[in-house]
Design a protein around this motif. Structure first.
Motif, PDB file in Angstrom:
ATOM      1  N   SER A 176       1.024  -1.111  -0.240  1.00  0.00           N
ATOM      2  CA  SER A 176      -0.007   0.089  -0.017  1.00  0.00           C
ATOM      3  C   SER A 176       0.917   1.269   0.113  1.00  0.00           C
ATOM      4  O   SER A 176       0.605   2.124  -0.708  1.00  0.00           O
ATOM      5  CB  SER A 176      -0.879   0.188   1.425  1.00  0.00           C
ATOM      6  OG  SER A 176      -1.769  -0.892   1.208  1.00  0.00           O
ATOM      7  N   LYS A 177       1.826   1.306   0.781  1.00  0.00           N
ATOM      8  CA  LYS A 177       2.871   2.538   1.168  1.00  0.00           C
ATOM      9  C   LYS A 177       3.609   2.522  -0.289  1.00  0.00           C
ATOM     10  O   LYS A 177       4.031   3.652  -0.837  1.00  0.00           O
ATOM     11  CB  LYS A 177       3.967   1.922   1.872  1.00  0.00           C
ATOM     12  CG  LYS A 177       3.494   2.320   3.312  1.00  0.00           C
ATOM     13  CD  LYS A 177       4.399   2.174   4.380  1.00  0.00           C
ATOM     14  CE  LYS A 177       5.648   2.988   4.229  1.00  0.00           C
ATOM     15  NZ  LYS A 177       6.761   2.797   5.357  1.00  0.00           N
ATOM     16  N   LYS A 181       0.066   5.199  -2.862  1.00  0.00           N
ATOM     17  CA  LYS A 181       0.568   6.347  -2.200  1.00  0.00           C
ATOM     18  C   LYS A 181      -0.667   7.295  -1.799  1.00  0.00           C
ATOM     19  O   LYS A 181      -1.277   7.551  -2.960  1.00  0.00           O
ATOM     20  CB  LYS A 181       1.754   7.030  -2.802  1.00  0.00           C
ATOM     21  CG  LYS A 181       2.885   6.050  -2.806  1.00  0.00           C
ATOM     22  CD  LYS A 181       4.196   6.902  -3.334  1.00  0.00           C
ATOM     23  CE  LYS A 181       5.614   5.978  -3.445  1.00  0.00           C
ATOM     24  NZ  LYS A 181       6.447   6.725  -4.079  1.00  0.00           N
ATOM     25  N   ASP A 182      -0.704   7.572  -0.873  1.00  0.00           N
ATOM     26  CA  ASP A 182      -1.930   8.694  -0.362  1.00  0.00           C
ATOM     27  C   ASP A 182      -3.207   7.714  -0.688  1.00  0.00           C
ATOM     28  O   ASP A 182      -3.914   8.827  -0.680  1.00  0.00           O
ATOM     29  CB  ASP A 182      -1.524   9.788  -1.227  1.00  0.00           C
ATOM     30  CG  ASP A 182      -0.363  10.748  -0.788  1.00  0.00           C
ATOM     31  OD1 ASP A 182       0.141  10.681   0.324  1.00  0.00           O
ATOM     32  OD2 ASP A 182       0.473  11.138  -1.806  1.00  0.00           O
ATOM     33  N   GLY A 183      -3.204   6.781  -0.515  1.00  0.00           N
ATOM     34  CA  GLY A 183      -4.461   6.123  -0.720  1.00  0.00           C
ATOM     35  C   GLY A 183      -5.118   6.266  -2.396  1.00  0.00           C
ATOM     36  O   GLY A 183      -6.278   5.816  -2.303  1.00  0.00           O
ATOM     37  N   VAL A 184      -4.281   6.591  -3.184  1.00  0.00           N
ATOM     38  CA  VAL A 184      -4.859   6.660  -4.635  1.00  0.00           C
ATOM     39  C   VAL A 184      -4.806   5.313  -5.072  1.00  0.00           C
ATOM     40  O   VAL A 184      -4.125   4.414  -5.124  1.00  0.00           O
ATOM     41  CB  VAL A 184      -3.919   7.533  -5.369  1.00  0.00           C
ATOM     42  CG1 VAL A 184      -4.510   7.675  -7.056  1.00  0.00           C
ATOM     43  CG2 VAL A 184      -3.972   8.941  -4.667  1.00  0.00           C
ATOM     44  N   HIS A 257      -9.960   6.305  -4.698  1.00  0.00           N
ATOM     45  CA  HIS A 257      -9.167   6.358  -3.237  1.00  0.00           C
ATOM     46  C   HIS A 257      -9.659   5.647  -2.470  1.00  0.00           C
ATOM     47  O   HIS A 257     -11.034   4.952  -2.266  1.00  0.00           O
ATOM     48  CB  HIS A 257      -9.401   7.727  -2.740  1.00  0.00           C
ATOM     49  CG  HIS A 257      -8.572   8.325  -1.626  1.00  0.00           C
ATOM     50  ND1 HIS A 257      -8.726   7.800  -0.189  1.00  0.00           N
ATOM     51  CD2 HIS A 257      -7.332   8.908  -1.925  1.00  0.00           C
ATOM     52  CE1 HIS A 257      -7.789   8.277   0.364  1.00  0.00           C
ATOM     53  NE2 HIS A 257      -6.776   9.068  -0.511  1.00  0.00           N
ATOM     54  N   ASP A 259     -10.414   5.740   0.749  1.00  0.00           N
ATOM     55  CA  ASP A 259     -11.656   6.315   1.574  1.00  0.00           C
ATOM     56  C   ASP A 259     -12.923   5.961   0.896  1.00  0.00           C
ATOM     57  O   ASP A 259     -13.871   6.045   1.946  1.00  0.00           O
ATOM     58  CB  ASP A 259     -11.411   7.716   1.758  1.00  0.00           C
ATOM     59  CG  ASP A 259     -10.316   7.813   2.652  1.00  0.00           C
ATOM     60  OD1 ASP A 259      -9.735   7.052   3.464  1.00  0.00           O
ATOM     61  OD2 ASP A 259      -9.679   9.072   2.928  1.00  0.00           O
ATOM     62  N   ALA A 272      -7.619   0.627   3.911  1.00  0.00           N
ATOM     63  CA  ALA A 272      -6.444   1.253   3.513  1.00  0.00           C
ATOM     64  C   ALA A 272      -5.638   0.322   2.609  1.00  0.00           C
ATOM     65  O   ALA A 272      -4.585   0.756   2.205  1.00  0.00           O
ATOM     66  CB  ALA A 272      -5.696   1.779   4.814  1.00  0.00           C
TER      67      ALA A 272
END
Length: 504
Positions: A176-177, A181-184, A257, A259, A272
């Protein structure tokens, strides 16, 4: 993982397993009843320790605090359990963190228990043990896939016998990192995550396909969440099928995203990391040709519990590991047995005075006596260093990294002067214990330096904090001048390390 078996011999004792994972921390409390483990309490918290690793693999203060806060809650649950009834291990995030020791010291203070950082292969072995104990005894072999936060373990086993064990550097938090990145979320970064997993799987693809299996099983949170999403979305009835996984993959790409993710079966705390988990599992299905995956309720925590009960009933897999190690490096088994027996006689005599009552200390002394000559297969010169290197860097099922370090420290220091820097790598409470065990090992090896089959006479060993008195029957040393000279030389080495050895 030091344990006092006498404390947990009762059939109705509670046992606890704590798993400091890269994504979540877990604790399972189980009751040992008539040889069966009955879970009575399970706690789990999303700590996402791996998310706190920076580019230099340092664990951030924020991530450490999340983990320590969780362990404070776990500590309350285990405070009444005896030391030997709790096993706590850490996995990939703390394997990778350059400042892991800093965190572990704090964590051990909170728990009041030792925490062992286990190698990936040992993690895979324990996962296999946990899965097999919680599934029906189907015929044929199983492929087990456990996607964690920082690593993915893949095992092929038949009942309780692992045939292939592997741990790959890919996990739902680390991916994920790296890729989201940044949840995109988009098609490009999802495909890059799949390609990244496929690259990792290349190292085992041919071997695993050649081995083959009859059933495929997923364990831990990521696989469970994916299965639940497939069922609740109507993509499958029970298992994760290749078709259902493809549909879920298409569904996740409808969101831009993490979220925004709204998929039945995917809980808020899983959003996430679920895209990375689906990418990794998609790559595994593609690389290994998986058609269908069922789910196991057991995993690492359950494996820890069953490993503890196995040790209680003298089914310690570490014994098999040491015996296999001896055979691999052609250790003289008769000589090893002689030294082991002498070392244990010595331990019995000073056990109380030197506070070495813990059964694990006896195990460590035995295993060191059996494996200290392994390095002779490389070279006689500096063989103690070769032996220690082999112990420290071999895959030894059942052993944690800390246990391998303890064993290597005994072996590395069994001759010549003590290397105090080796002992400093151990935890503070272990340093004096292993210095004392090393003294017993050194004396036992010297007494059998001739490699003679003739038994040595009964001897008496007494000790105070820093003195050792070794007494033989009258005139025995007079007839064994070389042994006497060796022991006098040894007294000089020990004197430099703060011990006074007298020989009578």
């Amino acid at each position: 993982m030091p344990q006092d078996n006498a404390l947990i011999a009762s059939q109705d004792t509670l046992l606890a397993a704590i798993d400091l994972g890269s994504n979540s921390f877990h604790i399972v409390i189980a009751k040992l009843d008539q040889g069966e483990l009955l879970p009575i309490d399970v706690l789990s918290e999303k700590v996402q320790l791996a998310a706190g690793l920076d580019n230099n693999n340092r664990l951030s203060e924020e991530a450490q605090q999340r983990g320590l806060a969780c362990l404070q809650r776990f500590a309350e649950r285990i405070k009444c359990l005896p030391a030997g009834a709790v096993s706590a291990v850490a996995t990939n995030a703390l394997r990778e963190a350059t400042n892991s020791r800093e965190f572990i010291v704090k964590a051990e203070t909170i728990l009041g228990r030792s925490i062992e950082v286990i190698a990936g292969i040992e993690e895979a072995r324990l996962i296999h043990l946990g899965v097999e104990h919680t599934l029906a005894a189907d015929s044929g072999s199983r492929l087990i896939i456990d996607i964690g936060g920082g690593s993915t373990e893949l095992i092929i086993g038949e009942r309780f016998e692992p045939l292939q064990l592997e741990s790959l550097e890919m996990g739902c938090v680390s991916f994920s990192k790296r890729y989201f990145k940044d949840g995109v979320i988009n098609e490009k970064n999802f495909q890059l995550a799949v390609f990244g997993a496929l690259r990792e799987l290349l190292s085992i693809k041919r071997r695993y396909r050649s081995q083959g299996w009859q059933h495929c099983v997923g364990s831990s949170g990521t696989a469970k969440a994916i299965r639940q999403a497939c069922i609740e979305s109507g993509y499958s009835d029970n298992a994760i099928t290749a078709k259902a996984l493809k549909l879920l993959r298409q569904r996740i790409l409808e969101f831009s995203h993490v979220d925004e993710i709204s998929i039945p079966g995917i809980k808020e705390q899983r959003k996430a990391v679920i895209a990375a988990g689906i990418a990794i599992l998609s790559a595994a299905f593609e690389s290994l040709g998986i058609k269908e995956m069922h789910i196991s309720q057991g995993a690492l925590r359950e494996g820890l519990l069953y490993d503890m009960t196995g040790r209680l009933h003298h089914e310690d897999v570490r014994e098999r590991s040491i015996n296999a190690f001896m055979q691999r490096y052609h250790v003289d088994q008769e000589q090893a047995l002689r030294i082991e027996q002498t070392a244990l006689i010595a331990l019995t005599q000073v056990r109380s005075d030197w506070q070495l009552q813990n059964n694990e200390y006896q195990n460590m002394l035995s295993w060191a006596a059996r494996s200290y000559e392994a390095g002779l297969t490389i070279a006689h010169s500096q063989y103690h260093k070769h032996s220690a290197y082999l112990i420290l860097n071999s895959d030894l099922p059942g052993f944690s990294r800390q246990e391998q370090l303890q064993l290597a420290t005994l072996i590395r220091n069994h001759r010549r002067k003590f290397n105090e820097a080796d002992f400093e790598l151990l935890s503070k409470r272990e340093i004096e214990v292993f210095r004392r065990l090393c003294v017993l090992l050194r004396i036992s090896i010297l007494l059998h330096r001739s490699r003679s089959k003739e038994p040595i006479p009964a001897f008496t060993l007494t000790a105070t904090a820093s003195t050792i008195s070794l007494t033989f029957p009258d005139n025995w040393l007079s007839y064994h001048p070389l042994t006497k000279a060796d022991l006098e030389h040894e007294a000089g080495y020990l004197s430099n390390s703060g011990y006074c050895l007298s020989i009578n």
